[in-house]
Motif scaffolding. Structure first.
Motif, PDB file in Angstrom:
ATOM      1  N   PHE A 180       0.826  -1.202   0.000  1.00 21.57           N
ATOM      2  CA  PHE A 180       0.000   0.000   0.000  1.00 21.57           C
ATOM      3  C   PHE A 180       0.867   1.263   0.000  1.00 21.57           C
ATOM      4  O   PHE A 180       0.659   2.183  -0.783  1.00 21.57           O
TER       5      PHE A 180
ATOM      6  N   SER B 124       2.688   1.998  -3.207  1.00 23.07           N
ATOM      7  CA  SER B 124       1.781   2.494  -4.231  1.00 23.07           C
ATOM      8  C   SER B 124       1.368   3.933  -3.932  1.00 23.07           C
ATOM      9  O   SER B 124       1.490   4.821  -4.762  1.00 23.07           O
ATOM     10  N   ARG B 125       0.921   4.165  -2.714  1.00 20.75           N
ATOM     11  CA  ARG B 125       0.373   5.471  -2.363  1.00 20.75           C
ATOM     12  C   ARG B 125       1.441   6.539  -2.169  1.00 20.75           C
ATOM     13  O   ARG B 125       1.323   7.643  -2.664  1.00 20.75           O
TER      14      ARG B 125
ATOM     15  N   GLY C   3       4.526   6.083  -5.220  1.00 19.10           N
ATOM     16  CA  GLY C   3       4.053   6.192  -6.591  1.00 19.10           C
ATOM     17  C   GLY C   3       4.589   5.123  -7.530  1.00 19.10           C
ATOM     18  O   GLY C   3       4.752   5.360  -8.716  1.00 19.10           O
ATOM     19  N   LEU C   4       4.863   3.953  -6.993  1.00 22.47           N
ATOM     20  CA  LEU C   4       5.329   2.862  -7.855  1.00 22.47           C
ATOM     21  C   LEU C   4       4.127   2.135  -8.455  1.00 22.47           C
ATOM     22  O   LEU C   4       3.088   2.002  -7.801  1.00 22.47           O
ATOM     23  N   ASP C   5       4.266   1.663  -9.705  1.00 22.19           N
ATOM     24  CA  ASP C   5       3.162   0.874 -10.245  1.00 22.19           C
ATOM     25  C   ASP C   5       3.304  -0.584  -9.789  1.00 22.19           C
ATOM     26  O   ASP C   5       4.281  -0.956  -9.151  1.00 22.19           O
ATOM     27  N   HIS C   6       2.298  -1.392 -10.129  1.00 26.86           N
ATOM     28  CA  HIS C   6       2.247  -2.724  -9.531  1.00 26.86           C
ATOM     29  C   HIS C   6       3.409  -3.619  -9.938  1.00 26.86           C
ATOM     30  O   HIS C   6       3.864  -4.436  -9.157  1.00 26.86           O
TER      31      HIS C   6
ATOM     32  N   MET D 157       9.147  -5.985  -3.875  1.00 30.12           N
ATOM     33  CA  MET D 157       8.734  -6.946  -2.850  1.00 30.12           C
ATOM     34  C   MET D 157       9.058  -8.384  -3.236  1.00 30.12           C
ATOM     35  O   MET D 157       8.794  -9.305  -2.475  1.00 30.12           O
ATOM     36  N   GLU D 158       9.616  -8.540  -4.422  1.00 25.92           N
ATOM     37  CA  GLU D 158       9.962  -9.867  -4.931  1.00 25.92           C
ATOM     38  C   GLU D 158       8.784 -10.834  -4.848  1.00 25.92           C
ATOM     39  O   GLU D 158       8.847 -11.872  -4.189  1.00 25.92           O
TER      40      GLU D 158
ATOM     41  N   ALA E 230       4.758 -11.756  -7.198  1.00 22.23           N
ATOM     42  CA  ALA E 230       4.068 -11.570  -8.472  1.00 22.23           C
ATOM     43  C   ALA E 230       3.204 -10.303  -8.424  1.00 22.23           C
ATOM     44  O   ALA E 230       2.694  -9.947  -7.357  1.00 22.23           O
TER      45      ALA E 230
ATOM     46  N   ARG F 103       0.298  -9.921  -9.341  1.00 21.52           N
ATOM     47  CA  ARG F 103      -1.035 -10.288  -8.872  1.00 21.52           C
ATOM     48  C   ARG F 103      -1.094 -10.249  -7.350  1.00 21.52           C
ATOM     49  O   ARG F 103      -2.088  -9.858  -6.743  1.00 21.52           O
ATOM     50  N   THR F 104      -0.012 -10.695  -6.731  1.00 20.53           N
ATOM     51  CA  THR F 104       0.043 -10.695  -5.267  1.00 20.53           C
ATOM     52  C   THR F 104      -0.008  -9.258  -4.739  1.00 20.53           C
ATOM     53  O   THR F 104      -0.648  -8.989  -3.732  1.00 20.53           O
TER      54      THR F 104
ATOM     55  N   ASN G 282      -1.482  -6.758  -6.149  1.00 16.16           N
ATOM     56  CA  ASN G 282      -2.899  -6.422  -6.265  1.00 16.16           C
ATOM     57  C   ASN G 282      -3.681  -6.887  -5.043  1.00 16.16           C
ATOM     58  O   ASN G 282      -4.415  -6.121  -4.425  1.00 16.16           O
ATOM     59  N   ASN G 283      -3.485  -8.169  -4.719  1.00 23.72           N
ATOM     60  CA  ASN G 283      -4.212  -8.742  -3.585  1.00 23.72           C
ATOM     61  C   ASN G 283      -3.899  -8.019  -2.289  1.00 23.72           C
ATOM     62  O   ASN G 283      -4.791  -7.722  -1.501  1.00 23.72           O
TER      63      ASN G 283
ATOM     64  N   ILE H 227      -2.901  -4.931  -1.864  1.00 26.44           N
ATOM     65  CA  ILE H 227      -3.467  -3.575  -1.800  1.00 26.44           C
ATOM     66  C   ILE H 227      -4.978  -3.633  -1.603  1.00 26.44           C
ATOM     67  O   ILE H 227      -5.545  -2.887  -0.799  1.00 26.44           O
TER      68      ILE H 227
ATOM     69  N   MET I 249       1.120   8.853  -6.081  1.00 27.38           N
ATOM     70  CA  MET I 249       0.078   8.583  -7.079  1.00 27.38           C
ATOM     71  C   MET I 249      -1.243   9.188  -6.615  1.00 27.38           C
ATOM     72  O   MET I 249      -1.643   8.984  -5.486  1.00 27.38           O
TER      73      MET I 249
ATOM     74  N   ILE J  14      -6.943  -1.827  -9.196  1.00 21.31           N
ATOM     75  CA  ILE J  14      -7.463  -1.867  -7.837  1.00 21.31           C
ATOM     76  C   ILE J  14      -8.922  -1.439  -7.835  1.00 21.31           C
ATOM     77  O   ILE J  14      -9.782  -2.077  -7.222  1.00 21.31           O
TER      78      ILE J  14
ATOM     79  N   TRP K  91      -7.527   6.885   0.060  1.00 23.78           N
ATOM     80  CA  TRP K  91      -6.341   7.171  -0.753  1.00 23.78           C
ATOM     81  C   TRP K  91      -5.896   8.627  -0.573  1.00 23.78           C
ATOM     82  O   TRP K  91      -4.733   8.937  -0.427  1.00 23.78           O
TER      83      TRP K  91
END
Lengths: 190, 319
Positions: free
Chosen positions: A140, A143-144, A147-150, A157-158, A160, A162-163, A165-166, A168, B1, B8, B24
């Motif tokens: 979180f 990202s917040r 400002g890094l994308d997934h 974080m080494e 996937a 998708r992980t 995503n989960n 966040i 961001m 999301i 956010w």
């Protein structure tokens, strides 16, 4: 905020030993990385050393930079790994090392004189974020706040994408529940 | 961001969406440490970095290939002058080419999933582990002896040969007639270079502190990294284990699971992901002289560390 494409352009120039691009990257990324390092080490001088190491190493390995991979994520990952290593290698920590860093959280001074609803919410949110499970919180915050994308977060974080995503989504769900509770408590009081 | 990623938002709808937006927007860093980051002047730090990188760059050795002189007839005629000029230019170009040929680095690598062995005419033999690279100048045989290693390699050097130097990310290894192994992976977070001597003698020096160096005894190992800038006290070691990779084996001696995963990825040219944070930092000591397929190694490792694994589109996930 610097665009991802800037980083990738710098990456290919730095690969070709372009000092100016290296300087631009340094100046642009220094403070965000500094703030990020301070999440781990809490001491500006130590964080400065870590960053010096990171940038020097980046220059050393410039010919091996992978243009397909995010340079930004690489920087964050290097800062994170070095910080964690440093913390680990310092254990057992001397008590007088730790004491100053922990003071601010113990103080818990009232945030403002007139705690308006929004200020209060911000303060609450910070606390809720802090009590999230570590991996959710890390995803979180990257990202917040960073400002890094997934894909970049996944790199740092080494795990996937998708992980990420989960993590966040779970973090947001936890925060939503807390937000709802907090709101209804306030309404009952009024 | 400014707002959450699209990926999301699709998990939320209606009121939830508004709540997520609010969260956010209102989320703030808790600690005040962020403030002190702003007190640091990047330009000052940049100047420090430049200084550091200047001192780290070691002076270039005074080695030059046979100087090339042009034979120029001392003629007075203009035509002869032109001719001389052309000769000089040709010599300069040829000289330039020779310099380029001698000094443009050559490299040899073992791609992921493979091993490479290489011989030089003077009897030096090198074996490279998967995902390693060795770089040198073509003038290597003629005196300028500097090799650069990224990864892991085993060297055999006949005793008669002249000495040479192998440089890694953190160390400088000076070599006399000997057999030894250097391990220095770029993804090691500490930048560790481990030297293991089978026989003969080598000198291990730190790149960061060249004045700290040790002579290693056969059957011993030492290392340098970002934290141990001077080489650590040599320890006796089982060289068969340390060199297990030469027979496709593995010897992990108290290294973390994430390093183990990186090693397996290189050797088998595949993806090994560790999803469990605690597992990633767990250290593992295991000797697998004949490991076989990747699946069976993963099974053994999971048995030892009490973890589970699954395979997903060619990626192995440990958890």
């Amino acid at each position: 905020m610097t665009k991802a494409s800037d980083y990738q352009q710098w990456a290919s120039k730095i690969r070709a030993s372009d000092q100016k691009a290296f300087h631009d990257l340094f100046v642009d990324s220094y403070q965000p990385l500094m703030r990020y390092a301070l999440n781990f080490v809490k001491d500006t001088d130590v964080a400065k050393d870590i960053l010096q190491d990171v940038y020097a190493h980046l220059w050393d390995i410039r010919d091996r930079l992978d243009e397909e991979k995010s340079l930004k994520a690489l920087l964050y990952r290097m800062v994170k790994n070095r910080s964690i290593n440093l913390i680990r290698s310092r254990r057992p920590v001397r008590l007088d090392d730790v004491a100053p860093a922990e003071q601010p959280s113990e103080e818990m001074s009232p945030v403002s004189i007139r705690p308006g609803g929004d200020d209060l919410l911000e303060k609450q949110l910070s606390e809720w974020i802090e009590s999230l499970p570590p991996r959710q919180r890390e995803a979180f915050e990257l990202s917040r706040f960073e400002g890094l994308d997934h894909h970049e977060i996944a790199d740092v974080m080494e795990c996937a994408p998708r992980t990420v995503n989960n993590h966040i989504v779970s973090a947001l769900n936890t925060l939503r529940v807390q937000l709802k509770q907090w709101k209804s408590e306030r309404e009952n009081r009024e | 961001m400014k707002r959450p990623d699209q990926d999301i938002m699709k998990y939320f709808s209606g009121v939830e969406e508004d709540e997520v937006r609010l969260i956010w927007e209102k989320a703030r860093r808790k600690d005040q440490s962020g403030e002190s980051a702003m007190d640091v002047n990047p330009e000052e730090e940049w100047a420090l970095l430049q200084k550091r990188m200047q001192t780290a760059r070691r002076p270039v050795r005074g080695v030059r290939p046979g100087t090339i002189r042009s034979r120029r007839p001392a003629s007075k005629a203009t035509a002869a002058k032109t001719y001389a000029f052309i000769t000089v230019m040709a010599a300069v170009l040829l000289g330039g080419f020779v310099m380029w040929y001698l000094f443009v680095p050559v490299s040899m690598e073992a791609p992921r999933g493979e091993f490479t062995t290489f011989h030089w005419d003077d009897g030096i033999r090198v074996e490279l582990n998967s995902g390693s690279r060795l770089t040198w100048n073509r003038s290597f045989g003629n005196g300028h002896r500097n090799l650069r290693l990224e990864g892991e390699a085993y060297f055999e050097v006949p005793p008669s040969g002249k000495s040479f130097i192998v440089e890694t990310q953190t160390a400088m290894v000076e070599v006399l007639g000997t057999r030894f192994n250097i391990r220095s992976w770029a993804d090691d977070p500490d930048g560790r270079t481990t030297l293991t001597l089978v026989d003969g003698s080598v000198r291990l020096a730190s790149l960061l502190e060249p004045e700290s160096h040790i002579m290693l005894q056969p059957g011993h190992t030492s290392h340098v990294d970002y934290h141990n800038r001077a080489p650590v006290e040599p320890q006796p070691v089982n060289t068969d284990q340390a060199l297990a990779w030469r027979n496709q084996g593995f010897y992990f001696s108290g290294i973390t699971m994430s390093e183990v995963a990186a090693e397996l990825e290189r050797r088998y040219d595949s993806q090994v992901v560790i999803q469990n944070e605690i597992l990633r930092d767990r250290s593992l000591t295991i000797y697998l002289p004949r490991p076989g397929e990747l699946d069976s190694i993963i099974e053994t490792i999971c048995f030892v560390t009490n973890c589970r694994f699954e395979e997903e589109q060619g990626t192995i996930i440990l958890y």
